[in-house]
Structures are given as structure tokens and as C-alpha cells.
Design a protein around this motif. Sequence first.
Motif, PDB file in Angstrom:
ATOM      1  N   ASN A 182       0.839  -1.186   0.000  1.00 29.14           N
ATOM      2  CA  ASN A 182       0.000   0.000   0.000  1.00 29.14           C
ATOM      3  C   ASN A 182       0.879   1.243   0.000  1.00 29.14           C
ATOM      4  N   ALA A 183       0.321   2.376  -0.428  1.00 28.77           N
ATOM      5  CA  ALA A 183       1.072   3.633  -0.406  1.00 28.77           C
ATOM      6  C   ALA A 183       0.102   4.787  -0.182  1.00 28.77           C
ATOM      7  N   ARG A 184       0.649   5.869   0.358  1.00 33.46           N
ATOM      8  CA  ARG A 184      -0.129   7.077   0.615  1.00 33.46           C
ATOM      9  C   ARG A 184       0.768   8.284   0.398  1.00 33.46           C
ATOM     10  N   VAL A 185       0.284   9.260  -0.356  1.00 29.75           N
ATOM     11  CA  VAL A 185       1.005  10.516  -0.591  1.00 29.75           C
ATOM     12  C   VAL A 185       0.051  11.640  -0.227  1.00 29.75           C
ATOM     13  N   ALA A 186       0.497  12.544   0.666  1.00 27.81           N
ATOM     14  CA  ALA A 186      -0.374  13.618   1.130  1.00 27.81           C
ATOM     15  C   ALA A 186       0.362  14.943   1.151  1.00 27.81           C
ATOM     16  N   ILE A 187      -0.413  16.012   0.990  1.00 24.69           N
ATOM     17  CA  ILE A 187       0.108  17.350   1.231  1.00 24.69           C
ATOM     18  C   ILE A 187      -0.819  18.003   2.250  1.00 24.69           C
ATOM     19  N   GLY A 188      -0.224  18.828   3.105  1.00 29.11           N
ATOM     20  CA  GLY A 188      -1.019  19.498   4.128  1.00 29.11           C
ATOM     21  C   GLY A 188      -0.203  20.562   4.816  1.00 29.11           C
TER      22      GLY A 188
END
Length: 171
Positions: free
Chosen positions: A108-114
Motif C-alpha cells: 500500500n502507499a499514501r502521498v499527502a500534502i497538508g
Amino acid sequence: EVDTRFNLTPHLTLRGAGALTDFKFKKYPNGQCYPGQVPDGVGGQCDYKGKTNQLIPDWQATVAVDWNHAITNSLDLRTTADMFASDGYFLSPTLDPNQTQGSYAKFNARVAIGDPGHRWEVALLGRNLFDKRTVSMGVGTPLAFSTFGAYSQANVVDEGRTFALQGRFNF
């Protein structure tokens, strides 16, 4: 069981968890037989002594890496990649050897900006990235064998590859 987390750098974290299970029935002379199994227990049932139970792999493990980095003073990039792996197990409560899930791994993978204060975040998630087909439960089809003498099974198949867009706002 073990669960660990290592901060390798201020921006890079390595996480891991694992579990070993050594489960065997000590006494269970009246288990349900799977279709075609010759009864060897009490009252025409099957003896499960020394066998494991449904949905119990010998081991499971997760490894993950998190990388967080400031893009600007007001914007962070947060990424995660993980792998979940499991040993095989029986799917059916009758411990039918024709209904097993073999060992597997899912990625699984997750890419976020915040913002740096974690008040808001937008992320793209990918689950089961290599589309590994697994089954989470199985049973013999009711009446198929006992009434018609036909071996048949019903299984619950897990989701394949999925993607999602996630938004979060804390107030």
C-alpha cells in the motif's frame, strides 16, 4: 507480538509489527467434518486435536516507511509505503484442505500534502497495489454435498487494487 518504530532521521521513520501464533486444539473430538472427510471423532464428527483453527496463520507482519518533508513554510509532503504479509490459513470452519489461503503480501502507499500544523490534508491512497487476489473466508455451499453429492464452496474474496482520494480538515 512485537511492535516497533525507529526514527531514522527527523524526516524518515521505519515501523514494523509482527505476530507469531502457535495454536493447536488440545481436545476437540466433535468438530464438523468437511465434505467427503471420513469421521474420526465422537458421534460421527471429526477430531480436531492437534489441528489449528480457521483464519489463524502461523505468522503475520507489517513493515512501513514514512517520509515527511517540508515543501514550503506552509506546506508539507507526507508519504507512507507499507507491506502486510501473512502465512497461509484455513478459510473454512470445517478445516477443509480445499479451502485455504496461501501465504501472501500486499503493498500500500499514501502521498499527502497538508499544512505543518496538521489542520488540513489532502491525500492519494493506493491499496493492494499489485492486485494480489486473496480470500478472507470460505464455507461449503449448504446442502451441495449432503443432498446432491457435489463438492461446492462459497468464498469471500478481498478487494483488488483500489485508489482513493482523502481529505481531512481539523477544526
